[in-house]
Design a protein around this motif. Structure first.
Motif, PDB file in Angstrom:
ATOM      1  N   GLY A  19       1.474  95.756  55.506  1.00 51.35           N
ATOM      2  CA  GLY A  19       1.820  96.908  56.307  1.00 51.35           C
ATOM      3  C   GLY A  19       2.475  98.023  55.506  1.00 51.35           C
ATOM      4  N   PRO A  20       2.679  99.146  56.200  1.00 43.95           N
ATOM      5  CA  PRO A  20       2.264  99.341  57.601  1.00 43.95           C
ATOM      6  C   PRO A  20       0.739  99.481  57.713  1.00 43.95           C
ATOM      7  CG  PRO A  20       3.152 101.379  56.688  1.00 43.95           C
ATOM      8  CD  PRO A  20       3.352 100.337  55.632  1.00 43.95           C
ATOM      9  N   LEU A  21       0.201  98.855  58.739  1.00 43.49           N
ATOM     10  CA  LEU A  21      -1.242  98.946  58.956  1.00 43.49           C
ATOM     11  C   LEU A  21      -1.561  98.880  60.436  1.00 43.49           C
ATOM     12  CD1 LEU A  21      -2.484  95.871  59.631  1.00 43.49           C
ATOM     13  CD2 LEU A  21      -2.092  95.578  57.204  1.00 43.49           C
ATOM     14  N   SER A  22      -2.670  99.470  60.776  1.00 47.39           N
ATOM     15  CA  SER A  22      -3.186  99.454  62.140  1.00 47.39           C
ATOM     16  C   SER A  22      -4.633  98.980  62.092  1.00 47.39           C
ATOM     17  CB  SER A  22      -3.106 100.845  62.779  1.00 47.39           C
ATOM     18  OG  SER A  22      -1.758 101.287  62.869  1.00 47.39           O
ATOM     19  N   LEU A  23      -4.967  98.084  63.008  1.00 49.24           N
ATOM     20  CA  LEU A  23      -6.298  97.492  63.012  1.00 49.24           C
ATOM     21  C   LEU A  23      -6.598  97.002  64.417  1.00 49.24           C
ATOM     22  CD1 LEU A  23      -8.487  96.871  60.825  1.00 49.24           C
ATOM     23  CD2 LEU A  23      -7.581  94.544  60.757  1.00 49.24           C
ATOM     24  N   GLU A  24      -7.869  97.104  64.814  1.00 51.31           N
ATOM     25  CA  GLU A  24      -8.258  96.714  66.169  1.00 51.31           C
ATOM     26  C   GLU A  24      -9.568  95.945  66.120  1.00 51.31           C
ATOM     27  OE1 GLU A  24      -8.689  98.884  70.542  1.00 51.31           O
ATOM     28  OE2 GLU A  24      -9.230 100.000  68.725  1.00 51.31           O
ATOM     29  N   VAL A  25      -9.637  94.850  66.883  1.00 48.17           N
ATOM     30  CA  VAL A  25     -10.884  94.112  67.045  1.00 48.17           C
ATOM     31  C   VAL A  25     -11.209  94.094  68.530  1.00 48.17           C
ATOM     32  CG1 VAL A  25      -9.655  91.884  67.072  1.00 48.17           C
ATOM     33  CG2 VAL A  25     -12.113  91.950  66.636  1.00 48.17           C
ATOM     34  N   GLN A  26     -12.458  94.416  68.844  1.00 46.78           N
ATOM     35  CA  GLN A  26     -12.867  94.592  70.236  1.00 46.78           C
ATOM     36  C   GLN A  26     -13.843  93.512  70.663  1.00 46.78           C
ATOM     37  OE1 GLN A  26     -14.484  98.558  70.377  1.00 46.78           O
ATOM     38  NE2 GLN A  26     -12.473  99.519  70.328  1.00 46.78           N
ATOM     39  N   PRO A  27     -13.887  93.198  71.956  1.00 45.87           N
ATOM     40  CA  PRO A  27     -14.871  92.234  72.465  1.00 45.87           C
ATOM     41  C   PRO A  27     -16.288  92.655  72.091  1.00 45.87           C
ATOM     42  CG  PRO A  27     -13.225  92.701  74.143  1.00 45.87           C
ATOM     43  CD  PRO A  27     -12.977  93.681  73.030  1.00 45.87           C
ATOM     44  N   GLY A  28     -17.101  91.677  71.712  1.00 45.29           N
ATOM     45  CA  GLY A  28     -18.473  91.933  71.347  1.00 45.29           C
ATOM     46  C   GLY A  28     -18.709  92.171  69.878  1.00 45.29           C
ATOM     47  N   GLU A  29     -17.649  92.129  69.045  1.00 43.48           N
ATOM     48  CA  GLU A  29     -17.832  92.395  67.627  1.00 43.48           C
ATOM     49  C   GLU A  29     -17.203  91.312  66.762  1.00 43.48           C
ATOM     50  OE1 GLU A  29     -15.996  95.785  65.841  1.00 43.48           O
ATOM     51  OE2 GLU A  29     -13.979  95.279  66.522  1.00 43.48           O
ATOM     52  N   VAL A  30     -17.752  91.212  65.550  1.00 41.37           N
ATOM     53  CA  VAL A  30     -17.156  90.411  64.481  1.00 41.37           C
ATOM     54  C   VAL A  30     -16.593  91.386  63.461  1.00 41.37           C
ATOM     55  CG1 VAL A  30     -17.546  88.753  62.635  1.00 41.37           C
ATOM     56  CG2 VAL A  30     -18.749  88.484  64.810  1.00 41.37           C
ATOM     57  N   LEU A  31     -15.290  91.303  63.247  1.00 41.17           N
ATOM     58  CA  LEU A  31     -14.618  92.117  62.241  1.00 41.17           C
ATOM     59  C   LEU A  31     -14.231  91.212  61.082  1.00 41.17           C
ATOM     60  CD1 LEU A  31     -13.166  94.708  61.217  1.00 41.17           C
ATOM     61  CD2 LEU A  31     -11.163  93.964  62.529  1.00 41.17           C
ATOM     62  N   GLN A 179     -21.244  76.961  55.847  1.00 37.60           N
ATOM     63  CA  GLN A 179     -20.663  78.307  55.856  1.00 37.60           C
ATOM     64  C   GLN A 179     -21.434  79.199  56.812  1.00 37.60           C
ATOM     65  OE1 GLN A 179     -20.404  79.949  51.900  1.00 37.60           O
ATOM     66  NE2 GLN A 179     -19.307  78.172  51.090  1.00 37.60           N
ATOM     67  N   HIS A 180     -22.745  79.126  56.735  1.00 35.64           N
ATOM     68  CA  HIS A 180     -23.568  79.947  57.618  1.00 35.64           C
ATOM     69  C   HIS A 180     -23.481  79.448  59.062  1.00 35.64           C
ATOM     70  CE1 HIS A 180     -25.643  82.654  54.777  1.00 35.64           C
ATOM     71  NE2 HIS A 180     -25.387  81.686  53.907  1.00 35.64           N
ATOM     72  N   LEU A 181     -23.420  78.143  59.251  1.00 31.65           N
ATOM     73  CA  LEU A 181     -23.301  77.618  60.619  1.00 31.65           C
ATOM     74  C   LEU A 181     -22.051  78.151  61.300  1.00 31.65           C
ATOM     75  CD1 LEU A 181     -23.973  74.132  62.026  1.00 31.65           C
ATOM     76  CD2 LEU A 181     -21.679  75.053  62.279  1.00 31.65           C
ATOM     77  N   VAL A 182     -20.922  78.104  60.588  1.00 31.42           N
ATOM     78  CA  VAL A 182     -19.656  78.562  61.178  1.00 31.42           C
ATOM     79  C   VAL A 182     -19.730  80.036  61.551  1.00 31.42           C
ATOM     80  CG1 VAL A 182     -17.244  79.064  60.609  1.00 31.42           C
ATOM     81  CG2 VAL A 182     -18.185  76.794  60.161  1.00 31.42           C
ATOM     82  N   LEU A 183     -20.297  80.848  60.678  1.00 29.55           N
ATOM     83  CA  LEU A 183     -20.372  82.276  60.978  1.00 29.55           C
ATOM     84  C   LEU A 183     -21.446  82.584  62.015  1.00 29.55           C
ATOM     85  CD1 LEU A 183     -19.678  83.704  57.442  1.00 29.55           C
ATOM     86  CD2 LEU A 183     -18.133  83.610  59.406  1.00 29.55           C
ATOM     87  N   GLU A 184     -22.460  81.754  62.107  1.00 34.66           N
ATOM     88  CA  GLU A 184     -23.411  81.894  63.215  1.00 34.66           C
ATOM     89  C   GLU A 184     -22.713  81.626  64.542  1.00 34.66           C
ATOM     90  OE1 GLU A 184     -26.477  79.173  62.224  1.00 34.66           O
ATOM     91  OE2 GLU A 184     -27.365  80.462  60.682  1.00 34.66           O
ATOM     92  N   ARG A 185     -21.805  80.648  64.570  1.00 34.66           N
ATOM     93  CA  ARG A 185     -21.043  80.366  65.799  1.00 34.66           C
ATOM     94  C   ARG A 185     -20.122  81.543  66.124  1.00 34.66           C
ATOM     95  NH1 ARG A 185     -24.608  77.904  66.197  1.00 34.66           N
ATOM     96  NH2 ARG A 185     -24.938  75.635  66.173  1.00 34.66           N
ATOM     97  N   ALA A 186     -19.522  82.137  65.095  1.00 35.46           N
ATOM     98  CA  ALA A 186     -18.686  83.315  65.323  1.00 35.46           C
ATOM     99  C   ALA A 186     -19.511  84.462  65.883  1.00 35.46           C
ATOM    100  CB  ALA A 186     -18.006  83.729  64.020  1.00 35.46           C
ATOM    101  N   ARG A 187     -20.702  84.653  65.334  1.00 32.19           N
ATOM    102  CA  ARG A 187     -21.604  85.700  65.808  1.00 32.19           C
ATOM    103  C   ARG A 187     -21.999  85.462  67.266  1.00 32.19           C
ATOM    104  NH1 ARG A 187     -21.951  90.291  64.273  1.00 32.19           N
ATOM    105  NH2 ARG A 187     -22.073  90.747  66.467  1.00 32.19           N
ATOM    106  N   ALA A 188     -22.303  84.192  67.614  1.00 28.32           N
ATOM    107  CA  ALA A 188     -22.671  83.852  68.985  1.00 28.32           C
ATOM    108  C   ALA A 188     -21.500  84.060  69.936  1.00 28.32           C
ATOM    109  CB  ALA A 188     -23.164  82.407  69.053  1.00 28.32           C
ATOM    110  N   PHE A 189     -20.282  83.744  69.472  1.00 29.72           N
ATOM    111  CA  PHE A 189     -19.085  83.953  70.288  1.00 29.72           C
ATOM    112  C   PHE A 189     -18.926  85.430  70.627  1.00 29.72           C
ATOM    113  CE2 PHE A 189     -14.526  84.651  70.866  1.00 29.72           C
ATOM    114  CZ  PHE A 189     -14.156  83.599  71.693  1.00 29.72           C
ATOM    115  N   ALA A 190     -19.160  86.301  69.648  1.00 28.38           N
ATOM    116  CA  ALA A 190     -19.064  87.743  69.898  1.00 28.38           C
ATOM    117  C   ALA A 190     -20.169  88.213  70.834  1.00 28.38           C
ATOM    118  CB  ALA A 190     -19.116  88.501  68.575  1.00 28.38           C
ATOM    119  N   GLN A 191     -21.376  87.708  70.637  1.00 28.18           N
ATOM    120  CA  GLN A 191     -22.481  88.112  71.495  1.00 28.18           C
ATOM    121  C   GLN A 191     -22.272  87.669  72.937  1.00 28.18           C
ATOM    122  OE1 GLN A 191     -25.755  86.382  69.321  1.00 28.18           O
ATOM    123  NE2 GLN A 191     -26.036  88.205  68.042  1.00 28.18           N
ATOM    124  N   ASP A 192     -21.436  86.648  73.124  1.00 18.89           N
ATOM    125  CA  ASP A 192     -21.107  86.168  74.466  1.00 18.89           C
ATOM    126  C   ASP A 192     -19.930  86.931  75.068  1.00 18.89           C
ATOM    127  OD1 ASP A 192     -21.673  84.430  76.641  1.00 18.89           O
ATOM    128  OD2 ASP A 192     -20.002  83.129  76.055  1.00 18.89           O
TER     129      ASP A 192
END
Length: 267
Positions: A19-31, A179-192
């Motif tokens: 910090g200081p830092l500002s950051l936002e993650v929104q539903p539907g995205e992978v940051l 590694q790819h499986l885990v991030l595919e699950r993260a991607r699916a979580f965001a798409q949901d």
């Protein structure tokens, strides 16, 4: 509706680590959050999860300060997979995954919670480990079982609002396929409809699976944007000390980063 850090500073002992830092993650995205060692990535996750209180600024979950949320309601919306998860008891992998249902469990338990735990093991390719003692698993297997626990925690959407998944170096101990499986699950979580913030070291994984990338350096956010906009040779050389070639390929969702060697030290 988001999980947002607003002007936060995170201290450990007498030293400021982010910090200081500002950051936002929104539903539907992978940051994806990337940066060199010591950049403050894990400290940011600790602040966003409520593990560490901010010395200045604050973290807001859907417009409400994180520390104002009742713990049970917060746990039904916000889950975190840390870098390391220690567990010395001889629980089975299924029992560890079922721990994620604690914020939702009714008195006496619910059979559906066990079904969700099994589904979460299946999603992380650990269903064959269900009856194995957690302490006998390899590091990568433990990491995937812990991810199953967090997925089970966030499996059921809240009646109001969204779900937020924080992953701190989720691929560090995994083989290439997982590694790819885990991030595919993260991607699916965001798409949901969920929101995902993942700390990653591999820039190519970040480019492939993230909608946006935030680059941290010395505790501050130096750049945020799309993978193509952020992953430039100049930024990577200046932040990571690495010379690279960045190639665009039509068959990939993001650019391909090819390391060429360490960048010359600045004069």
């Amino acid at each position: 509706m988001s999980l947002e850090a607003r002007g936060v500073e995170v201290w450990r002992g007498r030293g400021r680590v982010a910090g200081p830092l500002s950051l936002e993650v929104q539903p539907g995205e992978v940051l994806a959050v990337v940066g060199p060692n010591g950049a403050g990535k894990s400290s940011l996750v600790a602040a966003l999860s409520g593990e560490l209180r901010c010395k200045t600024g604050d973290v807001y979950l859907e417009g409400r300060a994180l520390h104002q949320w009742p713990y049970l309601e917060r746990a039904q919306r916000l889950g975190v997979l840390p870098q390391e998860s220690s567990l010395g008891f001889g629980f089975t992998a299924l029992e560890v995954a079922a721990l994620g249902r604690s914020p939702h469990a009714r008195r006496g338990g619910d059979a559906s919670d066990l079904d969700i735990a099994r589904a979460a093991l299946d999603a992380t390719d650990t269903q064959h480990l269900a009856s194995r003692a957690y302490t006998t698993l390899s590091g990568g297997e433990r990491q995937r079982v812990q991810l199953a626990r967090v997925l089970a925690q966030l499996w059921t959407p809240p009646a109001h609002g969204h779900r937020y998944l924080l992953l701190d170096e989720p691929t560090a101990s995994l083989d290439l396929s997982h590694q790819h499986l885990v991030l595919e699950r993260a991607r699916a979580f965001a798409q949901d409809g969920g929101a995902v913030l993942a700390v990653l070291h591999d820039l190519n994984l970040a480019a492939r699976y993230a909608d946006r990338i935030a680059v941290l350096d010395q505790g501050r956010c130096v750049e945020t944007g799309t993978p193509s906009g952020v992953l430039t040779p100049g930024l990577i050389a200046g932040t990571f000390g690495l010379q690279v070639e960045v190639v665009s390929r039509p068959d990939l969702p993001g650019p391909l980063v090819i390391p060429l060697g360490r960048a010359p030290a600045p004069p």
